[in-house]
Motif scaffolding. Structure first.
Motif: not given
Length: 790
Positions: A206-234
């Motif tokens: 809804t607005r362009v602000e910094a600080g968006l993060t995605v966190t993924a979990r699967v099979g005991g593994a966990k990883a993070h990535a920052r959202v750049e613009g409107t996309s992220a890869v984890v």
């Protein structure tokens, strides 16, 4: 956090000035049926009485509630609208749609009032597009190729013409702030023993602000990535992840993947799916026999034991999670390991693919194009690409999905069905199958193979339906020949073939109440949708059996026997030629209503004899006797992981029970291989009264050198005894193709086996469920077998 509120209750359907209660998800036909406005189109000839429904415009309405404060945006989300519609809120147009295979989202922030979904007639929409883009040829006269709708709504050679409209998938309000997860593409691979998941995430803000993060979990593994613009890869790695296998090759371990989107520790949205770790490929290398078509899962080359799947109900909104699971459990119970979702239907619901994931059923997914030349101009071209992108991403998490296929029979149709001259250069779909769709798959889902069509030889260098190259549809046999001619060739992969038979007796009795059943009675004729279908049934029957004049029960039994025999002739031959032939996909597993068709399971869910025959034909181990060259061979088809060795006992017999000769032959077939042994010449049967029996372990194969009509079978004699849950038959003579039609004992009764041949003195016990009062006389009356030709 994103909040979702389903919009299920309070809908009405406008009909001739009246407001009828409406079910959402649902469709016009089911709402009219519930209100008593129309008869059941599945009963009698009710289909004809409701034809007007598809020609009308229809309106659904309900109040859209006011939205509580606390969220920045509110979206109205439709998972599926069938098909051409306008969506209005208090008379203000939110948008227009024209694709059953897509979802839609509208911003209704701060709005409330009367929500209206106004559906145009699918006929009117299709005919308007045809008027703009010009005529295109098709296998049927209905205009299904001019709009993105389930093609078989307009009727097929097994389906009713019930042109639906309605809100066929769920609708809801979604309220959210700052950002939401718009799309996730999970690329699942296996690398050096580790499961790898790369999640490619797209967000809406809804607005362009910094600080968006995605966190993924699967099979005991966990990883993070920052959202750049409107996309992220984890990316996550799961060391030692267990592999997902098709049934019969290993287990089906599934892993939960959870992705969260947050801002400075505050959760904004989440996405959850189940995945399985496996690799999949398609071996299409040329060889001495032509061009192969072999599925490869986790490095293992497979003979695909497949069935074609059509929509299981002419009204897909009635499908439930339980019904999907029941039908797919039936498939797995028949030894099936691949289900092809045919291109005249739909992209199925998550419930379908979830069940396949759990059951180890591989899914071959057609894009929805079938038996027609499809225009490539707007408004269709943009719809095709949009729906493909959405559904490829939607279905990507499912490990059962192993192949994308561009269309059903359209490349073949262009070459052989007179289309090329009629089109005179007009677009017809080639740009979809060889351009748009492979590009979408390559960009969105590079972990899976794509093939341009079925049938398809791989390029225009070969005929599209060349049996030596790629996939083949074998329909000349059903249309014009005897099923023995399946044995005349060895295609690389048989993606369609089949033989018709009527549904179960109890299914016919329910669908045709009060009718005196005959092969040509009015209701039976109405349930034969194939061109000259009854003629083909009769000619196919006459090649093997004396015509049962005026005896419906014998006709019903013999046509079902003939269906099982025909499919067996093809599968036994083609499986015995593995690895040259790498798969058979029977047309078809299921029906969408009560009808005479190629299905193994009829429109009421009852199993035909063909279903039980598939259990034998698709078992890990299959024994068959085949004519090759100048004599007979036994083929031990072994799809199990262990070698198959033992002794094959051969008996040359007469139909009167006399044993003319015996021999023991060494049986040897390696793991996932076929062992072939020559039958000694002195054991080959000669004349009408002789046949050959081959036994190995619990398996048996029979070879009769002549059609049944020419064999002097003895009058069958057998004894019958019953016990709770079973019927036991003891043969006093040769009893050929014994069948207990359990549904004649009661509509809920089911037998656990189909056709069985007993030698004199042999016994079989048939398990029966749903039969509350066992009675020997009733059991005998429900038993059928071959009799001497009259």
């Amino acid at each position: 956090m994103l909040e979702a509120s389903p919009l299920v209750d309070g809908w009405i359907l406008r009909h001739e000035g009246e407001a009828l209660a409406a079910s959402v998800p649902g469709c016009v036909h089911t709402d009219l049926l519930a209100a008593g406005v129309i008869p059941d189109p599945f009963v009698g000839r009710g289909e004809r009485e409701v034809a007007w429904v598809g020609r009308r415009e229809w309106t659904y309405e309900r109040e859209l509630p006011g939205v509580p404060s606390g969220h920045e945006q509110t979206d109205l989300v439709f998972d599926g609208l069938d098909t051409a519609a306008e969506i209005l809120l208090d008379g203000r147009l939110l948008g227009s749609v024209r694709n059953m295979h897509r979802s839609y989202r509208f911003d209704v922030t701060g709005a409330s009032g009367r929500l209206t979904v106004r559906f145009a007639s699918a006929y009117a929409e299709a005919e308007a597009v045809r008027g703009r883009l010009g005529e295109r040829p098709a296998a049927y006269a209905e205009p299904y190729q001019y709009l993105r709708k389930m093609a078989c709504s307009f009727g097929w050679d097994w389906g009713p013409t019930l042109v639906t409209a309605g809100i066929w998938r769920p609708v809801r309000l979604e309220r959210w702030s700052t950002a939401r997860i718009a799309r996730v593409r999970p690329l699942v691979t296996v690398e050096q023993g580790a499961g790898v998941v790369e999640l490619r995430v797209e967000v809406e803000r809804t607005r362009v602000e910094a600080g968006l993060t995605v966190t993924a979990r699967v099979g005991g593994a966990k990883a993070h990535a920052r959202v750049e613009g409107t996309s992220a890869v984890v990316r996550l790695e799961v060391p030692g992840a267990r592999l997902w296998w098709p049934r019969g090759y290993g287990g089906q371990p599934l892993y939960d993947v959870e992705l969260t989107l947050d801002q400075e520790g505050e959760a904004l949205d989440s996405w959850r799916r189940r995945i399985g770790f496996r690799t999949v490929g398609l071996d299409r290398r040329p060889d001495a026999h032509g061009t192969g078509f072999t599925l490869v899962v986790n490095g293992e080359r497979l003979f695909a034991r497949g069935v074609n799947w059509i929509p299981d109900d002419a009204f897909p909104s009635r499908m439930t999670r339980e019904r999907y699971r029941e039908r797919l459990r039936q498939a797995a119970g028949a030894g099936v390991d691949l289900v092809r979702v045919w291109g005249g239907g739909i992209y199925e619901s998550e419930d379908f693919y979830d069940a396949c994931d759990e059951l180890g059923l591989l899914v071959w997914q057609d894009f929805p194009f079938a038996c027609a030349a499809y225009p490539e101009e707007q408004p269709l071209r943009g719809e095709v690409e949009a729906e493909a992108r959405e559904n490829v991403v939607r279905l990507m998490p499912h490990p059962s999905l192993v192949l994308w296929n561009g269309n059903n029979e359209n490349l073949w149709g262009f070459r052989d069905w007179g289309w090329e001259g009629r089109l005179a250069g007009d677009s017809w779909g080639e740009g979809y199958y060889l351009g748009v769709l492979p590009r979408v798959v390559a960009e969105s889902d590079p972990t899976r193979p794509y093939t341009a069509g079925s049938p398809w030889s791989g390029s225009w260098a070969h005929h599209p339906n060349d049996p030596a190259h790629g996939t083949h549809h074998s329909w000349e046999v059903w249309n014009r020949r005897d099923y023995a001619e399946y044995r005349a060739e060895v295609p690389r992969f048989v993606a369609e073939f089949g033989w018709q038979a009527p549904p179960a007796y109890a299914t016919l009795r329910r669908a045709l109440p009060g009718e005196e059943l005959a092969a040509d009675s009015p209701g039976m004729l109405h349930r034969q949708k194939a061109d000259d279908g009854d003629g083909k049934l009769a000619r196919g029957l006459a090649r093997h059996f004396a015509a049962p004049e005026g005896d419906f029960d014998r006709w019903h039994y013999l046509t079902q026997v003939n269906q099982a025999r025909a499919v067996a002739a093809g599968i036994e031959h083609w499986r015995s030629h593995w690895p040259v032939c790498a798969g058979t996909v029977v047309w078809q597993l299921n029906d969408c209503w009560p009808v005479t068709s190629w299905a193994a399971i009829d429109g009421d869910g009852r199993e035909k004899p063909l279903y039980h025959e598939l259990r034998r034909l698709y078992a890990d181990r299959l024994l068959t006797l085949q004519v090759r060259g100048e004599g007979l061979v036994s083929a031990a088809v072994n799809q199990s992981a262990e070698p198959w060795t033992g002794v094959l006992r051969l008996r040359r017999m007469t139909v009167d029970g006399e044993v003319l000769g015996t021999a023991d032959v060494q049986l040897a077939a390696g793991a996932r291989a076929v062992g072939v042994a020559r039958v000694p010449a002195e054991l080959e049967p000669t004349g009408a009264k002789e046949f050959l029996v081959a036994d190995a372990e619990e398996l048996r194969a029979l070879y009769f050198p002549l059609p049944d009509r020419d064999i002097p079978y003895p009058a069958p004699e057998f004894e019958v005894s019953v016990a709770p849950g079973s019927v036991t038959v003891t043969a006093l003579t040769l009893v050929r193709d014994l069948l207990l039609q359990a549904d004649r004992l009661g509509p809920d009764a089911r037998a656990d086996r189909g056709l069985v041949t007993l030698l004199p003195g042999e016994r079989v016990t048939i398990g029966v469920t749903g039969w509350e009062t066992p009675d020997a006389d009733a059991a005998r009356a429900a038993l059928y077998c071959l009799e001497p030709s009259r």
